[in-house]
Design an enzyme around this catalytic site. Structure first.
Site, PDB file in Angstrom:
ATOM      1  N   ASN A 101       0.842  -1.205   0.000  1.00 40.24           N
ATOM      2  CA  ASN A 101       0.000   0.000   0.000  1.00 40.24           C
ATOM      3  C   ASN A 101       0.874   1.251   0.000  1.00 40.24           C
ATOM      4  O   ASN A 101       1.855   1.325   0.740  1.00 40.24           O
ATOM      5  CB  ASN A 101      -0.856  -0.032   1.282  1.00 40.24           C
ATOM      6  CG  ASN A 101      -1.925   1.044   1.343  1.00 40.24           C
ATOM      7  OD1 ASN A 101      -2.700   1.196   0.392  1.00 40.24           O
ATOM      8  ND2 ASN A 101      -1.982   1.783   2.439  1.00 40.24           N
ATOM      9  N   HIS A 120      -5.084   9.957  -1.791  1.00 40.24           N
ATOM     10  CA  HIS A 120      -5.335  11.200  -1.058  1.00 40.24           C
ATOM     11  C   HIS A 120      -5.133  12.355  -2.047  1.00 40.24           C
ATOM     12  O   HIS A 120      -4.001  12.607  -2.471  1.00 40.24           O
ATOM     13  CB  HIS A 120      -4.340  11.355   0.096  1.00 40.24           C
ATOM     14  CG  HIS A 120      -4.503  10.326   1.168  1.00 40.24           C
ATOM     15  ND1 HIS A 120      -5.609  10.287   1.985  1.00 40.24           N
ATOM     16  CD2 HIS A 120      -3.710   9.309   1.564  1.00 40.24           C
ATOM     17  CE1 HIS A 120      -5.473   9.282   2.854  1.00 40.24           C
ATOM     18  NE2 HIS A 120      -4.338   8.669   2.606  1.00 40.24           N
TER      19      HIS A 120
HETATM   20  O1  G3I Z   1      -4.771   9.216  20.250  1.00 33.17           O
HETATM   21  C1  G3I Z   1      -3.875  10.288  20.508  1.00 33.17           C
HETATM   22  C2  G3I Z   1      -4.399  11.156  21.617  1.00 33.17           C
HETATM   23  O2  G3I Z   1      -4.453  10.410  22.793  1.00 33.17           O
HETATM   24  C3  G3I Z   1      -3.479  12.354  21.759  1.00 33.17           C
HETATM   25  O3  G3I Z   1      -4.011  13.227  22.714  1.00 33.17           O
HETATM   26  C4  G3I Z   1      -3.354  13.102  20.440  1.00 33.17           C
HETATM   27  C5  G3I Z   1      -2.373  14.258  20.527  1.00 33.17           C
HETATM   28  O4  G3I Z   1      -1.764  14.519  19.292  1.00 33.17           O
HETATM   29  O5  G3I Z   1      -2.881  12.213  19.462  1.00 33.17           O
HETATM   30  C6  G3I Z   1      -3.723  11.103  19.254  1.00 33.17           C
HETATM   31  O6  G3I Z   1      -3.170  10.290  18.267  1.00 33.17           O
HETATM   32  C7  G3I Z   1      -3.229  10.752  16.935  1.00 33.17           C
HETATM   33  C8  G3I Z   1      -3.901   9.681  16.092  1.00 33.17           C
HETATM   34  O7  G3I Z   1      -3.894  10.060  14.756  1.00 33.17           O
HETATM   35  C9  G3I Z   1      -5.345   9.453  16.518  1.00 33.17           C
HETATM   36  O8  G3I Z   1      -6.099  10.596  16.274  1.00 33.17           O
HETATM   37  C10 G3I Z   1      -1.834  10.984  16.445  1.00 33.17           C
HETATM   38  O9  G3I Z   1      -1.237  12.082  17.141  1.00 33.17           O
HETATM   39  C11 G3I Z   1      -1.855  11.282  14.952  1.00 33.17           C
HETATM   40  O10 G3I Z   1      -0.512  11.317  14.485  1.00 33.17           O
HETATM   41  C12 G3I Z   1      -2.581  10.170  14.235  1.00 33.17           C
HETATM   42  O11 G3I Z   1      -2.663  10.524  12.867  1.00 33.17           O
HETATM   43  C13 G3I Z   1      -2.927   9.452  12.006  1.00 33.17           C
HETATM   44  C14 G3I Z   1      -1.835   9.360  10.951  1.00 33.17           C
HETATM   45  O12 G3I Z   1      -2.143   8.349  10.032  1.00 33.17           O
HETATM   46  C15 G3I Z   1      -0.489   9.056  11.592  1.00 33.17           C
HETATM   47  O13 G3I Z   1       0.476   8.848  10.642  1.00 33.17           O
HETATM   48  C16 G3I Z   1      -4.255   9.707  11.332  1.00 33.17           C
HETATM   49  O14 G3I Z   1      -5.309   9.627  12.293  1.00 33.17           O
HETATM   50  C17 G3I Z   1      -4.496   8.680  10.226  1.00 33.17           C
HETATM   51  O15 G3I Z   1      -5.616   9.053   9.476  1.00 33.17           O
HETATM   52  C18 G3I Z   1      -3.292   8.632   9.303  1.00 33.17           C
HETATM   53  O16 G3I Z   1      -3.516   7.643   8.344  1.00 33.17           O
HETATM   54  C19 G3I Z   1      -2.496   7.471   7.362  1.00 33.17           C
HETATM   55  C20 G3I Z   1      -2.463   6.018   6.996  1.00 33.17           C
HETATM   56  O17 G3I Z   1      -2.300   5.226   8.135  1.00 33.17           O
HETATM   57  C21 G3I Z   1      -1.364   5.745   5.974  1.00 33.17           C
HETATM   58  N1  G3I Z   1      -1.471   6.613   4.835  1.00 33.17           N
HETATM   59  C22 G3I Z   1      -1.584   8.038   5.118  1.00 33.17           C
HETATM   60  C23 G3I Z   1      -2.726   8.280   6.086  1.00 33.17           C
HETATM   61  C24 G3I Z   1      -2.919   9.760   6.299  1.00 33.17           C
HETATM   62  O18 G3I Z   1      -1.823  10.344   6.914  1.00 33.17           O
END
Ligand code: G3I
Length: 459
Positions: A214, A250
């Protein structure tokens, strides 16, 4: 999703009598049980999942476990989608935060929610440089190899038989023109071979799961997708187990749906793997966003090995890039025009919200090439909030101008020769919000006025 029944028109058969008897018998049975029979005509599916299923595909969404308790979130999920991908809950930092200690609780919540409603589950993701706990990066080579293989084996075994496709390796290639692998603990310590090792371990752990590579920015033909293509071709040639390639998709204005999107999906499919659209979201709003979504869905449907589409979230308000409003439901769970466009492209109808109902269209004019005594004009025809099967508009030029050529339409003329009525030439069927265009050459004959368009009518 709750099981739903779609009444389809029975296929034509050479001997109608037994079918009549069957229908009468069924009607009698329904009457006896007090159930009202629906008329026996084909009925278009009215949800994304049902419409996709009729095309032999799934339509999924990324899901976050902590939103499942919100009723509007769960209702929208349960009604519209038939596949889920845990957005973060199956990533390495979530399931193995410290070495050998596995925590499956949040992801189990999503898997159980899906399984009890007959939805499929995509596994995301086993080996990725991001959301990787720091202990993994500090391991020496031999230890890292066994930690990677153990992680894959433990996690896949936990959900064995419950995951239709796994993103075994995610985002292992660099952006840009190098076509090189991205630096990561796996790449840097285990070398190029880590990817095939991960796939071989994954095959052994759950032989029934489809194993996907992926990535993002691989949606059109470019240096990065070429590098992935070469890897997949090599894997297929050498018998390394790989079943599918995920195209994250995306998109935004800086990175729109590439014009060779379908061709790119097709060239991977031609290597003998399935292709899946795994994280679709498109920043924007209104017709432009709807159009792009429609194009993506139609590209998938045109590639027989494109087995399903997953959007990266249920509602704009929880999107990883919420300010770009990239999803199909707005922050209040209202259906956006993009929703209607997707449903229509899937062959469904009745989505409402973003439109639906009467056929309509609109037209815009732009001047293309111009030279001393002539110019080319282009008219873009855009369907309204319902799919259309035909459109008509007029183009009036100012005497003594004359239209000397046309393309991509079927013209008829009034007696003066100045009013051209244009109808489709194979380009009448447009999804909700989708566009086509036709063109014509105007000989100026000394007059440089712009043509005047009549209104657009659609059916
Ligand atoms: O759960 C914690 C929370 O406890 C904390 O208070 C908060 C503070 O920043 O962070 C929360 O975690 C976040 C998590 O999402 C849940 O919301 C992380 O910081 C944040 O980095 C994380 O982002 C995710 C990202 O991947 C990380 O790389 C996104 O939700 C998610 O949609 C995104 O998905 C990725 C795919 O896995 C791979 N392809 C790209 C795609 C978009 O970036």
């Amino acid at each position: 999703m709750a099981p739903r029944t779609t009444i389809r028109k029975a296929p034509e058969r050479p001997h109608p009598r037994p079918r009549t008897a069957l229908i009468l018998g069924l009607a009698g049975l329904l009457a006896a049980t007090g159930v009202t029979a629906l008329t026996g005509t084909a009925q278009a599916a009215s949800t994304l999942g049902a419409a996709a299923a009729e095309k032999g595909r799934y339509f999924g969404t990324a899901v976050a476990a902590n939103h499942l308790g919100e009723s509007a979130y769960a209702n929208t999920l349960n009604t519209e989608f038939n596949s889920v991908t845990p957005e973060n809950e199956m990533k390495w930092d979530a399931v193995e935060p410290s070495r050998g200690s596995f925590s499956y609780g949040s992801a189990d919540q999503i898997v159980n929610h899906a399984q009890s409603r007959g939805m499929k589950v995509r596994g995301h993701t086993l080996v990725w440089h991001s959301q990787l706990p720091s202990w993994v990066g500090s391991l020496a080579t031999a230890d890292l190899r066994s930690a990677m293989n153990n992680h894959i084996t433990q996690v896949m075994t936990h959900w064995k038989g419950k995951i239709h496709s796994w993103d075994v390796v995610n985002e292992a290639f660099q952006d840009g023109s190098s076509g090189a692998r991205r630096s990561s603990p796996f790449q840097d310590k285990l070398g190029n071979g880590f990817i095939e090792e991960a796939f071989r371990t994954a095959r052994a752990a759950d032989p029934a799961a489809k194993l996907c590579y992926n990535d993002y920015n691989t949606d059109g033909v470019n240096a990065k997708s070429n590098a992935v293509y070469n890897m997949v071709r090599d894997f297929k040639a050498r018998g390394v187990p790989i079943d599918c390639v995920g195209f994250q998709s995306h998109f935004n204005s800086a990175s729109p749906v590439p014009s060779d999107y379908q061709a790119n999906l097709q060239r991977f499919a031609d290597l003998g793997v399935d292709v899946q659209i795994t994280e679709l979201d498109i920043e924007g709003s209104g017709t432009a966003q709807a159009n792009s979504y429609s194009n993506v869905v139609r590209a998938c449907l045109a590639v027989s090995r494109c087995t399903g589409i997953t959007v990266w979230g249920v509602t704009d308000k929880y999107s990883w890039r919420a300010s770009g409003t990239p999803l199909l439901f707005d922050g209040n769970y209202a259906k956006k025009p993009a929703y209607t466009a997707v449903l229509t492209a899937l062959g469904g109808s009745g989505g409402g919200g973003g439109g639906g109902g009467t056929a309509s269209c609109s037209v815009t004019y732009s001047k293309a090439e111009e030279w001393n005594d002539g110019f080319n004009g282009r008219v873009t025809v855009t369907a309204g909030s319902s799919a259309i099967t035909s459109w008509t508009t007029t183009v009036t030029v100012t005497s003594p101008q004359k239209i000397s050529a046309t393309w991509n339409g079927s013209p008829t003329w009034d007696s003066s020769g100045n009013v051209m009525t244009m109808r489709p030439n194979g380009n009448g069927s447009l999804a909700a919000g989708a566009s086509t265009s036709f063109g014509f050459t105007v000989m100026k004959n000394g007059n440089n006025s712009a043509p005047v368009l009549g209104s657009c009518t659609a059916s």
